[in-house]
Design an enzyme around this catalytic site. Structure first.
Site, PDB file in Angstrom:
ATOM      1  CB  ILE A  68     118.526  31.604  -2.949  1.00  0.00           C
ATOM      2  CG1 ILE A  68     117.952  33.021  -2.647  1.00  0.00           C
ATOM      3  CG2 ILE A  68     117.955  30.672  -2.060  1.00  0.00           C
ATOM      4  CD1 ILE A  68     116.556  33.124  -3.068  1.00  0.00           C
TER       5      ILE A  68
ATOM      6  CD  GLU B 299     115.717  22.459   0.860  1.00  0.00           C
ATOM      7  OE1 GLU B 299     115.813  23.499   0.075  1.00  0.00           O
ATOM      8  OE2 GLU B 299     116.524  22.374   1.826  1.00  0.00           O
TER       9      GLU B 299
ATOM     10  CG  HIS C  61     120.285  21.093  -7.841  1.00  0.00           C
ATOM     11  ND1 HIS C  61     118.981  20.724  -7.743  1.00  0.00           N
ATOM     12  CD2 HIS C  61     120.550  21.387  -6.525  1.00  0.00           C
ATOM     13  CE1 HIS C  61     118.735  20.369  -6.458  1.00  0.00           C
ATOM     14  NE2 HIS C  61     119.762  20.741  -5.599  1.00  0.00           N
TER      15      HIS C  61
ATOM     16  CG  HIS D  73     124.619  21.962  -4.017  1.00  0.00           C
ATOM     17  ND1 HIS D  73     123.940  23.029  -3.060  1.00  0.00           N
ATOM     18  CD2 HIS D  73     123.809  21.014  -3.926  1.00  0.00           C
ATOM     19  CE1 HIS D  73     122.642  22.551  -3.062  1.00  0.00           C
ATOM     20  NE2 HIS D  73     122.457  21.234  -3.377  1.00  0.00           N
TER      21      HIS D  73
HETATM   22  P1  AMP Z   1     118.803  20.201  -2.646  1.00  0.00           P
HETATM   23  O1  AMP Z   1     118.624  20.266  -1.089  1.00  0.00           O
HETATM   24  O2  AMP Z   1     120.095  19.896  -3.201  1.00  0.00           O
HETATM   25  O3  AMP Z   1     117.523  20.279  -3.519  1.00  0.00           O
HETATM   26  O4  AMP Z   1     119.059  22.134  -2.982  1.00  0.00           O
HETATM   27  C1  AMP Z   1     118.351  23.098  -3.423  1.00  0.00           C
HETATM   28  C2  AMP Z   1     119.119  23.977  -3.065  1.00  0.00           C
HETATM   29  O5  AMP Z   1     118.598  25.448  -4.076  1.00  0.00           O
HETATM   30  C3  AMP Z   1     119.402  24.752  -1.630  1.00  0.00           C
HETATM   31  O6  AMP Z   1     120.677  24.889  -1.485  1.00  0.00           O
HETATM   32  C4  AMP Z   1     118.567  26.250  -2.029  1.00  0.00           C
HETATM   33  O7  AMP Z   1     119.118  27.196  -1.055  1.00  0.00           O
HETATM   34  C5  AMP Z   1     118.632  26.681  -3.338  1.00  0.00           C
HETATM   35  N1  AMP Z   1     117.359  27.442  -3.805  1.00  0.00           N
HETATM   36  C6  AMP Z   1     116.341  27.328  -3.610  1.00  0.00           C
HETATM   37  N2  AMP Z   1     115.469  28.149  -4.520  1.00  0.00           N
HETATM   38  C7  AMP Z   1     116.502  28.859  -5.083  1.00  0.00           C
HETATM   39  C8  AMP Z   1     116.495  30.208  -5.803  1.00  0.00           C
HETATM   40  N3  AMP Z   1     115.377  30.623  -6.253  1.00  0.00           N
HETATM   41  N4  AMP Z   1     117.506  30.696  -6.294  1.00  0.00           N
HETATM   42  C9  AMP Z   1     118.847  30.114  -6.072  1.00  0.00           C
HETATM   43  N5  AMP Z   1     119.003  28.918  -5.006  1.00  0.00           N
HETATM   44  C10 AMP Z   1     117.642  28.583  -4.700  1.00  0.00           C
END
Ligand code: AMP
Length: 109
Positions: A29, A90, A95, A97
């Site tokens: 997002i 976060e 997941h 990236h």
């Molecule tokens: P991390 O810091 O590795 O946990 O990354 C979490 C990622 O999830 C971040 O890059 C956010 O931009 C992404 N993210 C959070 N909520 C959503 C969502 N609803 N749809 C797509 N990406 C998301």
């Protein structure tokens, strides 16, 4: 339920790239690169420490299909997974990236 579990159940929308019985890939997002996708297992595991090795193996094959779908297999890409406090993870649902679509910097952090 965590936000990525909700995405995997279709309870909140996502821009889906690829899905099979076990995994989903969708666009981040808040993209950090021209192509920024996320790949998740549908089952909730907090981070890389928790995902079973056998599922991780299938997850790797799934991500190989995702990079083909994104047309970045040949141009190149970076896979990153954050795990735990020091990584500033976060969303506590494992997941990866998938970053590409442009020349990335040489520094990983
Ligand atoms: P991390 O810091 O590795 O946990 O990354 C979490 C990622 O999830 C971040 O890059 C956010 O931009 C992404 N993210 C959070 N909520 C959503 C969502 N609803 N749809 C797509 N990406 C998301």
């Amino acid at each position: 339920m965590c936000i990525f579990c909700k995405i995997s159940k279709g309870e909140i929308p996502s821009k889906k790239i690829l899905e099979d019985d076990n995994f989903i890939a969708f666009y981040d997002i808040n993209p950090q690169t021209k192509v920024h996708a996320l790949a998740i297992p549908k089952t909730h595991y907090k981070d890389f420490n928790e995902i079973p090795a056998k599922l991780m193996c299938q997850f790797s094959s799934f991500m190989q299909e995702v990079v083909k779908e994104l047309n970045i297999k040949e141009s190149g890409y970076r896979l990153i997974t954050n795990s735990g406090y020091d990584s500033a993870q976060e969303v506590p649902h494992i997941h990866f990236h998938i970053l590409g679509g442009e020349k990335l910097g040489t520094k990983i952090v």
